[in-house]
Design a protein around this motif. Structure first.
Motif, PDB file in Angstrom:
ATOM      1  N   GLY A  57      20.166 -21.676  18.559  1.00  0.00           N
ATOM      2  CA  GLY A  57      18.907 -20.986  18.840  1.00  0.00           C
ATOM      3  C   GLY A  57      17.762 -21.396  17.947  1.00  0.00           C
ATOM      4  O   GLY A  57      16.594 -21.146  18.268  1.00  0.00           O
ATOM      5  N   PHE A  58      18.084 -22.042  16.826  1.00  0.00           N
ATOM      6  CA  PHE A  58      17.042 -22.412  15.869  1.00  0.00           C
ATOM      7  C   PHE A  58      16.900 -23.920  15.697  1.00  0.00           C
ATOM      8  O   PHE A  58      15.828 -24.407  15.350  1.00  0.00           O
ATOM      9  CB  PHE A  58      17.334 -21.778  14.501  1.00  0.00           C
ATOM     10  CG  PHE A  58      17.196 -20.288  14.496  1.00  0.00           C
ATOM     11  CD1 PHE A  58      15.973 -19.683  14.255  1.00  0.00           C
ATOM     12  CD2 PHE A  58      18.288 -19.481  14.747  1.00  0.00           C
ATOM     13  CE1 PHE A  58      15.843 -18.306  14.250  1.00  0.00           C
ATOM     14  CE2 PHE A  58      18.179 -18.103  14.746  1.00  0.00           C
ATOM     15  CZ  PHE A  58      16.961 -17.516  14.506  1.00  0.00           C
ATOM     16  N   GLY A  59      17.979 -24.657  15.920  1.00  0.00           N
ATOM     17  CA  GLY A  59      17.924 -26.105  15.738  1.00  0.00           C
ATOM     18  C   GLY A  59      18.140 -26.513  14.295  1.00  0.00           C
ATOM     19  O   GLY A  59      18.155 -25.680  13.391  1.00  0.00           O
ATOM     20  N   ASN A  60      18.309 -27.815  14.097  1.00  0.00           N
ATOM     21  CA  ASN A  60      18.581 -28.319  12.746  1.00  0.00           C
ATOM     22  C   ASN A  60      17.417 -28.117  11.791  1.00  0.00           C
ATOM     23  O   ASN A  60      17.588 -27.716  10.647  1.00  0.00           O
ATOM     24  CB  ASN A  60      18.915 -29.814  12.808  1.00  0.00           C
ATOM     25  CG  ASN A  60      20.208 -30.072  13.534  1.00  0.00           C
ATOM     26  OD1 ASN A  60      21.019 -29.178  13.690  1.00  0.00           O
ATOM     27  ND2 ASN A  60      20.399 -31.291  13.985  1.00  0.00           N
ATOM     28  N   LEU A  61      16.225 -28.467  12.259  1.00  0.00           N
ATOM     29  CA  LEU A  61      15.026 -28.373  11.419  1.00  0.00           C
ATOM     30  C   LEU A  61      14.046 -27.349  11.992  1.00  0.00           C
ATOM     31  O   LEU A  61      12.869 -27.390  11.668  1.00  0.00           O
ATOM     32  CB  LEU A  61      14.342 -29.745  11.341  1.00  0.00           C
ATOM     33  CG  LEU A  61      15.136 -30.855  10.661  1.00  0.00           C
ATOM     34  CD1 LEU A  61      14.448 -32.203  10.847  1.00  0.00           C
ATOM     35  CD2 LEU A  61      15.283 -30.561   9.181  1.00  0.00           C
ATOM     36  N   TYR A  62      14.572 -26.437  12.817  1.00  0.00           N
ATOM     37  CA  TYR A  62      13.754 -25.514  13.614  1.00  0.00           C
ATOM     38  C   TYR A  62      13.009 -26.334  14.678  1.00  0.00           C
ATOM     39  O   TYR A  62      12.426 -27.367  14.379  1.00  0.00           O
ATOM     40  CB  TYR A  62      12.765 -24.711  12.764  1.00  0.00           C
ATOM     41  CG  TYR A  62      13.434 -23.832  11.750  1.00  0.00           C
ATOM     42  CD1 TYR A  62      14.048 -22.645  12.141  1.00  0.00           C
ATOM     43  CD2 TYR A  62      13.483 -24.186  10.412  1.00  0.00           C
ATOM     44  CE1 TYR A  62      14.683 -21.837  11.214  1.00  0.00           C
ATOM     45  CE2 TYR A  62      14.112 -23.397   9.472  1.00  0.00           C
ATOM     46  CZ  TYR A  62      14.717 -22.214   9.882  1.00  0.00           C
ATOM     47  OH  TYR A  62      15.352 -21.420   8.977  1.00  0.00           O
ATOM     48  N   PHE A  63      13.008 -25.835  15.891  1.00  0.00           N
ATOM     49  CA  PHE A  63      12.444 -26.615  16.997  1.00  0.00           C
ATOM     50  C   PHE A  63      10.949 -26.875  16.834  1.00  0.00           C
ATOM     51  O   PHE A  63      10.424 -27.858  17.337  1.00  0.00           O
ATOM     52  CB  PHE A  63      12.708 -25.901  18.332  1.00  0.00           C
ATOM     53  CG  PHE A  63      14.164 -25.909  18.712  1.00  0.00           C
ATOM     54  CD1 PHE A  63      14.841 -27.102  18.885  1.00  0.00           C
ATOM     55  CD2 PHE A  63      14.862 -24.723  18.876  1.00  0.00           C
ATOM     56  CE1 PHE A  63      16.177 -27.124  19.230  1.00  0.00           C
ATOM     57  CE2 PHE A  63      16.197 -24.728  19.222  1.00  0.00           C
ATOM     58  CZ  PHE A  63      16.866 -25.937  19.399  1.00  0.00           C
ATOM     59  N   ILE A  64      10.262 -25.992  16.122  1.00  0.00           N
ATOM     60  CA  ILE A  64       8.821 -26.195  15.933  1.00  0.00           C
ATOM     61  C   ILE A  64       8.537 -27.448  15.108  1.00  0.00           C
ATOM     62  O   ILE A  64       7.438 -27.986  15.116  1.00  0.00           O
ATOM     63  CB  ILE A  64       8.181 -24.954  15.265  1.00  0.00           C
ATOM     64  CG1 ILE A  64       6.671 -25.005  15.438  1.00  0.00           C
ATOM     65  CG2 ILE A  64       8.588 -24.839  13.806  1.00  0.00           C
ATOM     66  CD1 ILE A  64       5.964 -23.744  15.013  1.00  0.00           C
ATOM     67  N   SER A  65       9.556 -27.943  14.397  1.00  0.00           N
ATOM     68  CA  SER A  65       9.379 -29.145  13.574  1.00  0.00           C
ATOM     69  C   SER A  65       9.403 -30.430  14.391  1.00  0.00           C
ATOM     70  O   SER A  65       8.915 -31.466  13.924  1.00  0.00           O
ATOM     71  CB  SER A  65      10.477 -29.220  12.511  1.00  0.00           C
ATOM     72  OG  SER A  65      10.446 -28.103  11.658  1.00  0.00           O
ATOM     73  N   ILE A  66       9.978 -30.382  15.606  1.00  0.00           N
ATOM     74  CA  ILE A  66      10.173 -31.605  16.384  1.00  0.00           C
ATOM     75  C   ILE A  66       8.863 -32.346  16.678  1.00  0.00           C
ATOM     76  O   ILE A  66       8.796 -33.571  16.512  1.00  0.00           O
ATOM     77  CB  ILE A  66      10.950 -31.295  17.683  1.00  0.00           C
ATOM     78  CG1 ILE A  66      12.378 -30.851  17.324  1.00  0.00           C
ATOM     79  CG2 ILE A  66      10.999 -32.523  18.598  1.00  0.00           C
ATOM     80  CD1 ILE A  66      13.200 -30.382  18.495  1.00  0.00           C
TER      81      ILE A  66
END
Length: 230
Positions: free
Chosen positions: A133-142
């Motif tokens: 639900g959050f991703g490795n680096l948080y999805f907002i970081s992509i």
């Protein structure tokens, strides 16, 4: 860091220091003996093409790398050729009960690279390493990660640090392609990749903040959209 510094200062002593730390990095993780040589070949080739390094500097750099890599090479030879444990004084070159070279091969190369890309940029199935639900680096970081990587690629020819970041990321994905064991492409095995990714992430944030300061509409729209998607 030391290699980029050496290219900037052009001091032989800095190339020697770079070689020492490159040699030490062989012992930092089990798979470093593959990833580090790949990176060294790519980066020295990159500097050679740009005519920023010569034979003397390459030899000064490689001398400590080779010297510090000899014990590791001996261990590899013992296990590849199924030789007995070698003891020289207080130094032991062991024969392992399980030798990890069986993990390497080319049969899953492109499949592995794709899986590694998904696992390290978004999330993986191993939930104790990453929360989907959050991703490795948080999805907002992509978006920042993409912007930063593109920026480093654009500066690849003229900036040694950008060249090192891009080539390190490439080296780690090449390593991922060589791993044969299914389920081996998790963030534990490929954690060194994040050195390059964090550098790209910082670059992306810097570029975006500068764009916001200049009032560029694409930056405002892009950041708001990214936040909304996440």
């Amino acid at each position: 860091y030391f290699m980029c510094r050496a290219v900037t200062t052009k001091k032989i002593s800095d190339y020697f220091m770079a070689g020492i730390f490159a040699g030490l990095s062989f012992y930092s993780y089990a798979l470093s003996y593959i990833a580090v040589p790949v990176f060294i070949v790519l980066f020295i080739g990159h500097l050679w093409i740009k005519k920023k390094i010569d034979v003397k500097k390459v030899l000064v750099f490689m001398a400590p790398v080779v010297f510090m890599g000899i014990p590791l090479l001996v261990v590899q030879l013992i296990n590849i050729f199924d030789l007995e444990t070698l003891v020289i004084g207080r130094i032991t070159f062991p024969k392992f009960l399980v030798y990890r070279s069986y993990e390497l091969g080319l049969s899953r190369f492109f499949t592995n690279m794709y899986e590694a890309f998904i696992n390290t940029n978004f999330y993986e199935k191993t939930t104790h390493l990453c929360i989907p639900g959050f991703g490795n680096l948080y999805f907002i970081s992509i978006p920042f990660l993409m912007i930063g990587f593109i920026s480093h690629c654009k500066k690849f020819k003229d900036n040694e640090f950008s060249g090192a970041c891009v080539l390190w990321i490439i080296s780690m994905y090449l390593l991922a392609g060589l791993l044969q064991e299914e389920g081996a492409l998790n963030n534990t095995r490929l954690n060194a990749l994040y050195i390059g990714k964090i550098a790209c992430l910082i670059e992306g944030i810097r570029i975006s903040l500068n764009a916001l300061k200049k009032g560029r509409k694409w930056a405002n729209i892009g950041l708001i959209s990214a936040y909304g998607l996440c």
